[in-house]
Design a protein around this motif. Sequence first.
Motif, PDB file in Angstrom:
ATOM      1  N   ALA A 373       0.837  -1.207   0.000  1.00  0.00           N
ATOM      2  CA  ALA A 373       0.000   0.000   0.000  1.00  0.00           C
ATOM      3  C   ALA A 373       0.868   1.252   0.000  1.00  0.00           C
ATOM      4  CB  ALA A 373      -0.920  -0.010   1.223  1.00  0.00           C
ATOM      5  N   ALA A 374       1.965   1.212   0.762  1.00  0.00           N
ATOM      6  CA  ALA A 374       2.888   2.354   0.786  1.00  0.00           C
ATOM      7  C   ALA A 374       3.514   2.568  -0.579  1.00  0.00           C
ATOM      8  CB  ALA A 374       3.976   2.114   1.837  1.00  0.00           C
ATOM      9  N   GLY A 375       3.956   1.479  -1.221  1.00  0.00           N
ATOM     10  CA  GLY A 375       4.549   1.598  -2.545  1.00  0.00           C
ATOM     11  C   GLY A 375       3.578   2.168  -3.555  1.00  0.00           C
ATOM     12  N   LEU A 376       2.333   1.697  -3.511  1.00  0.00           N
ATOM     13  CA  LEU A 376       1.321   2.202  -4.440  1.00  0.00           C
ATOM     14  C   LEU A 376       1.031   3.682  -4.205  1.00  0.00           C
ATOM     15  CD1 LEU A 376      -1.158  -0.810  -4.457  1.00  0.00           C
ATOM     16  CD2 LEU A 376       0.102   0.058  -6.440  1.00  0.00           C
ATOM     17  N   ALA A 377       0.858   4.072  -2.934  1.00  0.00           N
ATOM     18  CA  ALA A 377       0.585   5.480  -2.638  1.00  0.00           C
ATOM     19  C   ALA A 377       1.727   6.362  -3.122  1.00  0.00           C
ATOM     20  CB  ALA A 377       0.350   5.664  -1.138  1.00  0.00           C
ATOM     21  N   GLN A 378       2.954   5.876  -2.995  1.00  0.00           N
ATOM     22  CA  GLN A 378       4.110   6.645  -3.449  1.00  0.00           C
ATOM     23  C   GLN A 378       4.053   6.892  -4.953  1.00  0.00           C
ATOM     24  OE1 GLN A 378       6.758   8.068  -1.672  1.00  0.00           O
ATOM     25  NE2 GLN A 378       7.099   8.996  -3.682  1.00  0.00           N
ATOM     26  N   VAL A 379       3.807   5.839  -5.737  1.00  0.00           N
ATOM     27  CA  VAL A 379       3.818   6.016  -7.197  1.00  0.00           C
ATOM     28  C   VAL A 379       2.540   6.677  -7.695  1.00  0.00           C
ATOM     29  CG1 VAL A 379       5.418   4.115  -7.519  1.00  0.00           C
ATOM     30  CG2 VAL A 379       2.962   3.670  -7.674  1.00  0.00           C
ATOM     31  N   MET A 380       1.523   6.777  -6.831  1.00  0.00           N
ATOM     32  CA  MET A 380       0.332   7.551  -7.165  1.00  0.00           C
ATOM     33  C   MET A 380       0.545   9.038  -6.906  1.00  0.00           C
ATOM     34  SD  MET A 380      -2.756   5.212  -5.592  1.00  0.00           S
ATOM     35  CE  MET A 380      -3.102   3.555  -6.172  1.00  0.00           C
ATOM     36  N   GLY A 381       1.700   9.397  -6.361  1.00  0.00           N
ATOM     37  CA  GLY A 381       1.989  10.800  -6.089  1.00  0.00           C
ATOM     38  C   GLY A 381       1.725  11.217  -4.670  1.00  0.00           C
ATOM     39  N   GLY A 382       1.646  10.258  -3.758  1.00  0.00           N
ATOM     40  CA  GLY A 382       1.326  10.574  -2.376  1.00  0.00           C
ATOM     41  C   GLY A 382       2.443  11.283  -1.635  1.00  0.00           C
ATOM     42  N   CYS A 388       2.501   6.836   4.580  1.00  0.00           N
ATOM     43  CA  CYS A 388       2.429   6.192   5.894  1.00  0.00           C
ATOM     44  C   CYS A 388       0.989   5.875   6.279  1.00  0.00           C
ATOM     45  CB  CYS A 388       3.085   7.070   6.957  1.00  0.00           C
ATOM     46  SG  CYS A 388       4.891   7.002   6.926  1.00  0.00           S
ATOM     47  N   ASN A 389       0.053   6.736   5.863  1.00  0.00           N
ATOM     48  CA  ASN A 389      -1.363   6.469   6.105  1.00  0.00           C
ATOM     49  C   ASN A 389      -1.795   5.207   5.378  1.00  0.00           C
ATOM     50  OD1 ASN A 389      -4.005   6.722   6.909  1.00  0.00           O
ATOM     51  ND2 ASN A 389      -4.475   8.466   5.588  1.00  0.00           N
ATOM     52  N   ALA A 390      -1.363   5.051   4.131  1.00  0.00           N
ATOM     53  CA  ALA A 390      -1.685   3.841   3.362  1.00  0.00           C
ATOM     54  C   ALA A 390      -1.137   2.603   4.060  1.00  0.00           C
ATOM     55  CB  ALA A 390      -1.117   3.955   1.947  1.00  0.00           C
ATOM     56  N   ALA A 391       0.105   2.709   4.550  1.00  0.00           N
ATOM     57  CA  ALA A 391       0.717   1.584   5.263  1.00  0.00           C
ATOM     58  C   ALA A 391      -0.069   1.228   6.515  1.00  0.00           C
ATOM     59  CB  ALA A 391       2.164   1.927   5.621  1.00  0.00           C
ATOM     60  N   GLU A 392      -0.525   2.257   7.234  1.00  0.00           N
ATOM     61  CA  GLU A 392      -1.299   2.021   8.455  1.00  0.00           C
ATOM     62  C   GLU A 392      -2.617   1.331   8.131  1.00  0.00           C
ATOM     63  OE1 GLU A 392      -4.567   2.465  10.863  1.00  0.00           O
ATOM     64  OE2 GLU A 392      -4.324   3.998   9.318  1.00  0.00           O
ATOM     65  N   ILE A 393      -3.308   1.793   7.106  1.00  0.00           N
ATOM     66  CA  ILE A 393      -4.595   1.185   6.738  1.00  0.00           C
ATOM     67  C   ILE A 393      -4.390  -0.269   6.333  1.00  0.00           C
ATOM     68  CG2 ILE A 393      -6.509   1.255   5.085  1.00  0.00           C
ATOM     69  CD1 ILE A 393      -6.061   4.324   4.934  1.00  0.00           C
TER      70      ILE A 393
END
Length: 476
Positions: A373-382, A388-393
């Motif tokens: 989730a963290a990797g995806l949020a990063q490449v989505m421009g997060g 970190c929020n994506a990783a927590e979820i």
Amino acid sequence: MAVSVFDIFKVGIGPSSSHTVGPMRAAQIFVTDLAQSPAWPDVTRVRAELFGSLGATGHGHGSEAAVLLGLEGEDPATVDTDQTPARAATIANSGRITLDAVHGGREISFDVTTDLILHRNRSLPFHPNGMTFTAWSGQEVVAERTFYSIGGGFVVEHGEDEHPAIVRDSAPVPYPFKTGKELLEQCSDYRMSIPEVTMANEMTVRDEEHVRGELLDIWAVMHACVERGCSRSGVLPGGLHVRRRAMKMHRDLATRERITPGKPEPFGSVDWLTVWALAVNEENAAGGRIVTAPTNGAAGIVPSCLHFAVKFLSPGSDIDSGTPGVSTGDDDLIVDFLLAAGAVGEIYQQSASISGAEVGCQGEVGVACSMAAAGLAQVMGGTPAQVCNAAEIGLEHHLGLTCDPVGGLVQIPCIERNALGAIKAVTAARLAMAGDGSQIVSLDQVMKTMMETGRDMKVKYKETARGGLAVNIVEC
């Protein structure tokens, strides 16, 4: 640096990082050091004892073969996975083993019934995955060492104070972090992204070109694993008669895309995530070449989500085959994804656990989902906060997940669990990207909760095959 992204993503052998990769590494360390000792010419016997979860489920996880090949000096990253069962059988049938065979070696007698012991009801202190290796010269013990396989292929020796893995280099990193809070502070203080922080730390021991090259090599192994999994049919080993499904699902999905080009499938991306995750974990169950991400039991989630990113999120991602190539012009996306996911993995390894035997499957599939989730949020421009929020979820919604492999095999429910974990990772990233990064529950808080839940969880639900599905499914 205590933990590197290349400790989190390691090339190894299936079916288990803690039960296959770890024991092979421990046996290799033991015999390699033994070969350098003055006692080496006089060694007449070696015994390996596996305790706790290793003893309880080692047979189904391939631990016995892993130890035998480790004693012959083989490394999980380079061992010939196609020859592993035959070589282990030869040792068992012949009653002979060549210690440190890869360096010339020393042949001695070896009786698998007395020299390779799985203690199903005995555990060692510190961690459930304990093992002791002993060497004799005649009646005299000339070496005895105890190791723990603490998840993800990490091995520590009894008496070491540090919980996380072997310290590979003592050089201090410019932006140290062990928690989500510390990572976000580094990003804020120095106005850097999570991949930039991770890259800078990696560059204390290797230059940027080397780091990028190794990460792309990791991607190449992940991609090759998916391709193998999508091209092989039949029944997985172990006696449960689990049939491979990825090849047929991949073929059917690719056919549908060719028949209706340009017409979006309502479940297309979900189906691809499922196929890629199944492909990896079927290969893992068959003892194939795997990248721990961060473990073998959860090895399908990060590769599946990275394939998803290359196929659906990159500018040139209209790949009909569904198996994105290694040279697609998406190197930056791949590197950033792995650096962000690896940073989150480093936090778990340093401050929590990635061991199913210690905290249940929340520490394997849950952590892998969090990383993906963290990797995806990063490449989505997060932003760093959104990552970190994506990783927590991703972890929050795996809390309490037990590890109850049927028959002690990494097949049921493990293979399908990876597919569901990949889908949850995409959802977690999307939820995080819909917000501004602010969190009521932080990554560190959910990580602490995972550890507390793991301590409260009964031992039978932590990779022992003595609870849950493992006892409610009749083996065929």
